[in-house]
Design an enzyme around this catalytic site. Structure first.
Site, PDB file in Angstrom:
ATOM      1  N   PHE A  43       0.809  -1.222   0.000  1.00 47.74           N
ATOM      2  CA  PHE A  43       0.000   0.000   0.000  1.00 47.74           C
ATOM      3  C   PHE A  43       0.840   1.270   0.000  1.00 47.74           C
ATOM      4  O   PHE A  43       0.358   2.333  -0.389  1.00 47.74           O
ATOM      5  CB  PHE A  43      -0.995   0.018   1.170  1.00 47.74           C
ATOM      6  CG  PHE A  43      -0.408  -0.294   2.512  1.00 47.74           C
ATOM      7  CD1 PHE A  43       0.280   0.650   3.244  1.00 47.74           C
ATOM      8  CD2 PHE A  43      -0.570  -1.572   3.045  1.00 47.74           C
ATOM      9  CE1 PHE A  43       0.807   0.346   4.484  1.00 47.74           C
ATOM     10  CE2 PHE A  43      -0.049  -1.885   4.290  1.00 47.74           C
ATOM     11  CZ  PHE A  43       0.647  -0.910   5.014  1.00 47.74           C
ATOM     12  N   GLY A  46       1.307   3.663  -3.290  1.00 49.29           N
ATOM     13  CA  GLY A  46       0.401   4.750  -3.644  1.00 49.29           C
ATOM     14  C   GLY A  46      -0.088   5.581  -2.486  1.00 49.29           C
ATOM     15  O   GLY A  46      -0.847   6.527  -2.672  1.00 49.29           O
ATOM     16  N   HIS A  47       0.345   5.286  -1.267  1.00 46.80           N
ATOM     17  CA  HIS A  47      -0.186   5.982  -0.076  1.00 46.80           C
ATOM     18  C   HIS A  47       0.939   6.359   0.866  1.00 46.80           C
ATOM     19  O   HIS A  47       1.116   5.702   1.880  1.00 46.80           O
ATOM     20  CB  HIS A  47      -1.187   5.081   0.648  1.00 46.80           C
ATOM     21  CG  HIS A  47      -2.086   5.808   1.582  1.00 46.80           C
ATOM     22  ND1 HIS A  47      -1.800   6.012   2.900  1.00 46.80           N
ATOM     23  CD2 HIS A  47      -3.290   6.382   1.369  1.00 46.80           C
ATOM     24  CE1 HIS A  47      -2.798   6.658   3.496  1.00 46.80           C
ATOM     25  NE2 HIS A  47      -3.706   6.881   2.576  1.00 46.80           N
ATOM     26  N   PHE A  48       1.635   7.281   0.732  1.00 42.81           N
ATOM     27  CA  PHE A  48       1.822   8.211  -0.377  1.00 42.81           C
ATOM     28  C   PHE A  48       3.263   8.067  -0.831  1.00 42.81           C
ATOM     29  O   PHE A  48       4.129   7.880   0.007  1.00 42.81           O
ATOM     30  CB  PHE A  48       1.546   9.645   0.073  1.00 42.81           C
ATOM     31  CG  PHE A  48       0.137   9.841   0.587  1.00 42.81           C
ATOM     32  CD1 PHE A  48      -0.919  10.007  -0.299  1.00 42.81           C
ATOM     33  CD2 PHE A  48      -0.137   9.837   1.946  1.00 42.81           C
ATOM     34  CE1 PHE A  48      -2.215  10.200   0.167  1.00 42.81           C
ATOM     35  CE2 PHE A  48      -1.420  10.020   2.417  1.00 42.81           C
ATOM     36  CZ  PHE A  48      -2.469  10.201   1.544  1.00 42.81           C
ATOM     37  N   VAL A  53       2.386   6.632   4.624  1.00 40.51           N
ATOM     38  CA  VAL A  53       1.547   6.562   5.824  1.00 40.51           C
ATOM     39  C   VAL A  53       0.632   5.353   5.675  1.00 40.51           C
ATOM     40  O   VAL A  53       0.005   5.179   4.633  1.00 40.51           O
ATOM     41  CB  VAL A  53       0.692   7.847   5.975  1.00 40.51           C
ATOM     42  CG1 VAL A  53      -0.241   7.743   7.175  1.00 40.51           C
ATOM     43  CG2 VAL A  53       1.573   9.082   6.100  1.00 40.51           C
TER      44      VAL A  53
END
Length: 150
Positions: A43, A46-48, A53
Site C-alpha cells: 500500500f 500509492g499511499h503516499f 503513511v
C-alpha cells in the site's frame, strides 16, 4: 502464536494479512497482536509515494483480524471449516497519530459482548506506547458454502 498459527485461524493471505504475531490470548476475553510495518508494504506504493503513511482503514482491518483470531480461538471453529467473521459495524473510530514504515503496531482487542453470531469488540492500536487508533468493532460469524483456499 506465530505466523503459522495465525494462518490457521484467519482466511487472509498476502497482501491482506495484517498481523504478524499474537503475544497474548485469553479466549473469550482479549488478544494482543503485533503488526510490523515495513516500507515494503504494497500500500505504500500509492499511499503516499513521498510520504508513506499506513492507511487508517488498514489499521482498522488489522484490529479486525486480531478480533477474528480471538473469535476463532474462542469458538474453536476455523476458516478451513467454512467459518468467517465479517464486519457488521465500526463505531467511534479515531485516528490519533500516523503509522509509518519502521513502526510496530501493538493491537489490543477485548471482547465486549457476544449475542449468538454477533460479536462486539473494543480495539486499540499503539505505537511505542502511544495510541494511534481506536474503534468499537462489530462482526458477524457466517458459515460459507465455498471451500476456502487454505
Amino acid at each position: 502464536m506465530d505466523i503459522q498459527g495465525i494462518l490457521d485461524h484467519l482466511p487472509h493471505r498476502f497482501p491482506f494479512l495484517l498481523i504478524d504475531r499474537i503475544t497474548e490470548l485469553v479466549p473469550g476475553e482479549r488478544i494482543v497482536a503485533l503488526k510490523n510495518v515495513s516500507y515494503n508494504e504494497p500500500f505504500f506504493v500509492g499511499h503516499f509515494p513521498r510520504y508513506p503513511v499506513m492507511p487508517g482503514v488498514l489499521i482498522i482491518e488489522a484490529m479486525a483480524q486480531a478480533a477474528g483470531v480471538l473469535s476463532f480461538k474462542t469458538t474453536g471453529d476455523k476458516p478451513k471449516d467454512g467459518f468467517l467473521y465479517l464486519f457488521a459495524g465500526i463505531d467511534n473510530a479515531r485516528f490519533k497519530a500516523q503509522v509509518v514504515p519502521g513502526d510496530q503496531l501493538l493491537i489490543e482487542v477485548t471482547s465486549e459482548r457476544r449475542m449468538r453470531n454477533i460479536w462486539k469488540y473494543k480495539a486499540v492500536a499503539r505505537v511505542a506506547g502511544n495510541v494511534v487508533a481506536e474503534a468499537d468493532l462489530m462482526c458477524a460469524q457466517v458459515k460459507t458454502t465455498a471451500k476456502p483456499a487454505v
